[in-house]
Design a protein around this motif. Structure first.
Motif, short mmCIF file in Angstrom:
data_model
loop_
_atom_site.label_atom_id
_atom_site.label_comp_id
_atom_site.label_asym_id
_atom_site.label_seq_id
_atom_site.Cartn_x
_atom_site.Cartn_y
_atom_site.Cartn_z
N LYS A 267 0.59 -1.23 0.28
CA LYS A 267 0.33 -0.32 -0.20
C LYS A 267 0.92 1.23 0.64
O LYS A 267 2.04 0.84 0.51
N PRO A 268 0.75 2.40 -0.69
CA PRO A 268 1.18 3.83 -1.13
C PRO A 268 1.38 4.76 0.52
O PRO A 268 0.15 4.19 1.68
N PRO A 269 1.37 5.50 1.04
CA PRO A 269 1.41 6.20 2.19
C PRO A 269 0.39 7.14 2.05
O PRO A 269 -0.15 6.68 0.90
N THR A 270 -0.28 6.99 3.07
CA THR A 270 -1.89 7.71 3.14
C THR A 270 -1.45 9.48 2.14
O THR A 270 -0.06 10.29 2.77
N PRO A 271 -1.86 9.79 1.18
CA PRO A 271 -2.04 11.00 0.91
C PRO A 271 -2.18 12.06 2.04
O PRO A 271 -2.80 12.45 2.45
N PRO A 272 -1.23 13.63 2.61
CA PRO A 272 -2.26 14.60 3.26
C PRO A 272 -3.28 14.83 2.23
O PRO A 272 -3.90 15.31 3.58
N ALA A 273 -3.56 15.08 1.61
CA ALA A 273 -4.51 15.48 1.00
C ALA A 273 -6.25 14.72 1.46
O ALA A 273 -6.79 15.19 1.66
N THR A 274 -5.43 12.95 1.90
CA THR A 274 -7.13 12.65 2.38
C THR A 274 -7.03 13.51 3.65
O THR A 274 -7.88 13.32 4.49
N LEU A 275 -5.49 13.23 4.98
CA LEU A 275 -5.49 13.60 5.55
C LEU A 275 -6.52 14.66 5.50
O LEU A 275 -7.51 15.09 6.66
N ARG A 276 -6.02 16.18 5.45
CA ARG A 276 -7.16 17.41 5.06
C ARG A 276 -8.42 16.88 4.83
O ARG A 276 -9.44 17.25 5.53
N MET A 277 -8.43 16.03 4.04
CA MET A 277 -10.41 15.63 3.52
C MET A 277 -10.68 15.08 4.50
O MET A 277 -12.22 15.83 5.56
N ALA A 278 -10.11 14.50 5.87
CA ALA A 278 -11.02 13.29 6.52
C ALA A 278 -11.23 14.81 8.02
O ALA A 278 -12.34 14.74 7.80
N ARG A 279 -10.36 15.37 7.88
CA ARG A 279 -10.62 16.50 9.00
C ARG A 279 -11.98 17.68 8.33
O ARG A 279 -12.61 17.89 9.32
N ARG A 280 -11.69 17.70 7.78
CA ARG A 280 -12.51 19.14 6.96
C ARG A 280 -13.95 17.79 7.28
O ARG A 280 -14.95 18.79 7.30
N ASN A 294 1.07 12.94 12.00
CA ASN A 294 2.20 12.24 10.97
C ASN A 294 2.46 12.43 9.59
O ASN A 294 3.09 12.43 8.83
N ILE A 295 2.42 14.17 9.41
CA ILE A 295 2.20 14.53 8.12
C ILE A 295 2.80 15.98 9.24
O ILE A 295 2.66 16.48 10.15
N HIS A 296 3.71 17.60 8.23
CA HIS A 296 4.12 18.69 8.48
C HIS A 296 2.33 19.22 8.02
O HIS A 296 2.96 19.50 6.81
N ASP A 297 1.53 19.48 9.55
CA ASP A 297 0.36 20.31 8.85
C ASP A 297 0.26 21.34 10.15
O ASP A 297 -0.77 20.71 11.47
N PRO A 298 1.42 22.13 9.86
CA PRO A 298 0.57 22.95 11.36
C PRO A 298 -0.57 23.35 11.52
O PRO A 298 -1.17 23.56 12.61
N VAL A 299 -1.63 23.97 9.81
CA VAL A 299 -2.88 24.25 10.94
C VAL A 299 -3.66 22.94 11.02
O VAL A 299 -4.06 23.20 12.02
N GLY A 300 -3.58 21.85 10.33
CA GLY A 300 -3.99 20.97 11.17
C GLY A 300 -4.21 19.83 11.97
O GLY A 300 -4.29 18.90 13.01
N GLN A 301 -2.67 20.41 13.04
CA GLN A 301 -2.58 19.99 14.06
C GLN A 301 -3.02 20.67 15.08
O GLN A 301 -2.17 21.13 16.28
#
Length: 362
Positions: A267-280, A294-301
């Protein structure tokens, strides 16, 4: 009899009419003949009783930031003394700590430390809490509870990082001694749990409802999003709705990135866009505190006020970059309360990770 099975007496088991012993710790209810081990590997039958083979034995001790557990609303910025043992009562093909949780040789647990020594080490090193992590503390319940009691006597908090796969009776004892928990909600379908974890979703949901409505444990939820397995918008919507309806809007939810490991290297790593979609999606369903991991995302963290939208706690990985809470955990702009366990100013531990050796006796 398997001569390797030796340990301290365990709780939560009973004898069956056919001569086997049933372990009652988790929903697997392993039925064992003399000399057999349960699926977790660390609990086994010896001399017509269940024994715990890893009591007082650890895979290592480390001081972590509390945000790494992850807990974003429990004593932010403070150091936590973290340790685990070996084994697990789930068989997740995507395990990110498989070298510990899937260990089948007890040479993985060579650090020896009794509960009093761990509590004393936490106190001496300035840790506000001790975390049972790296593998699931449910399977070493007796050890974890004894450590928690020793910590409580010294004013040290305890944290369980767990999949929540535990039977009702031991669940009461286990969480009675915990101050905080992060529960790994691995997916939101029974098929996911059956096919990838050999477990049951319903048992984990029962634990979450129990924590919310029958304890004072502060808890947060983590879901590792795996491409093509549990990351569809429909599943994330269903999960978010369930959290809102059964747990409320104040339980923090972390969506974290998968990386190929153990038995899911295809399986490929999770794209950051997927995490941001889930958060939204989760925020659209009314959840107030939703994070990416597990990604660099100061806004989402970072944490924001649910009333006025002001930034409350800024985060850059595990470093706190902003703090706009009052001493009692309210927004400095509008005075709305932020859910969590806060204690005046935050800690300053940052992203450091420090190995620590603990003497076998206090």
């Amino acid at each position: 009899m398997d001569q390797e099975i030796a340990g301290l007496p365990g709780r939560y088991w009973h004898a069956l009419a056919d001569g086997r012993i049933q372990c009652d710790l988790c929903p697997r209810y392993c039925k064992l003949n003399e000399g057999q081990r349960g699926l977790c590997f660390v609990r086994g039958r010896a001399h017509d009783a269940i024994v715990l083979t890893t009591y007082g034995r650890s895979s290592g001790f480390c001081i972590d930031p509390i945000e790494k557990k992850p807990l974003n609303h429990f004593l932010p910025g403070t150091p936590v003394l973290s340790f685990g043992t070996a084994g697990c009562n789930l068989t997740c093909k995507f395990c990110q700590n498989w070298d510990i949780s899937k260990a089948r040789a007890l040479d993985r647990v060579q650090d020896h430390a009794l509960p009093e020594a761990i509590a004393e080490a936490a106190l001496a090193s300035g840790c506000r809490s001790v975390a049972f992590t790296y593998n699931d503390p449910v399977i070493f319940l007796e050890y974890a509870v004894d450590v928690a009691q020793a910590c409580r006597a010294r004013g040290i908090k305890t944290v369980a990082v767990s999949a929540g796969y535990i039977a009702p009776e031991p669940r009461y004892e286990f969480f009675r001694y915990m101050d905080a928990a992060n529960i790994d909600l691995k997916g939101f379908t029974e098929d996911f749990y059956k096919n990838l974890c050999s477990g049951k979703l319903a048992a984990v949901l029962d634990t979450l409802v129990y924590l919310k409505h029958e304890t004072n444990v502060w808890f947060e939820i983590t879901t590792l999003l795996i491409p093509g397995e549990n990351d569809s918008p429909a599943e994330i919507e269903a999960l978010s709705r369930w959290v809102r309806e059964h747990l409320g809007v104040d339980v923090p939810l972390h969506f974290t990135a998968f990386h190929p490991d153990w038995k899911m290297r295809d399986k490929p790593p999770t794209p950051p866009a997927t995490l941001r979609m889930a958060r939204r999606i989760a925020k659209e369903h009314g959840l107030r505190y939703v994070y990416t991991g597990n990604i660099h995302d100061p806004v989402g963290q970072s944490t924001y006020c649910h009333t006025c939208g002001a930034g409350l706690i800024g985060r850059d990985w595990y470093d706190l970059s902003e703090w706009n809470l009052t001493a009692d955990g309210r927004c400095q702009t509008c005075a709305a309360p932020c859910a969590g366990v806060f204690d005046g100013r935050p800690g300053q531990w940052g992203r450091r990770r420090q190995a620590i050796r603990i003497p076998a006796v206090a």
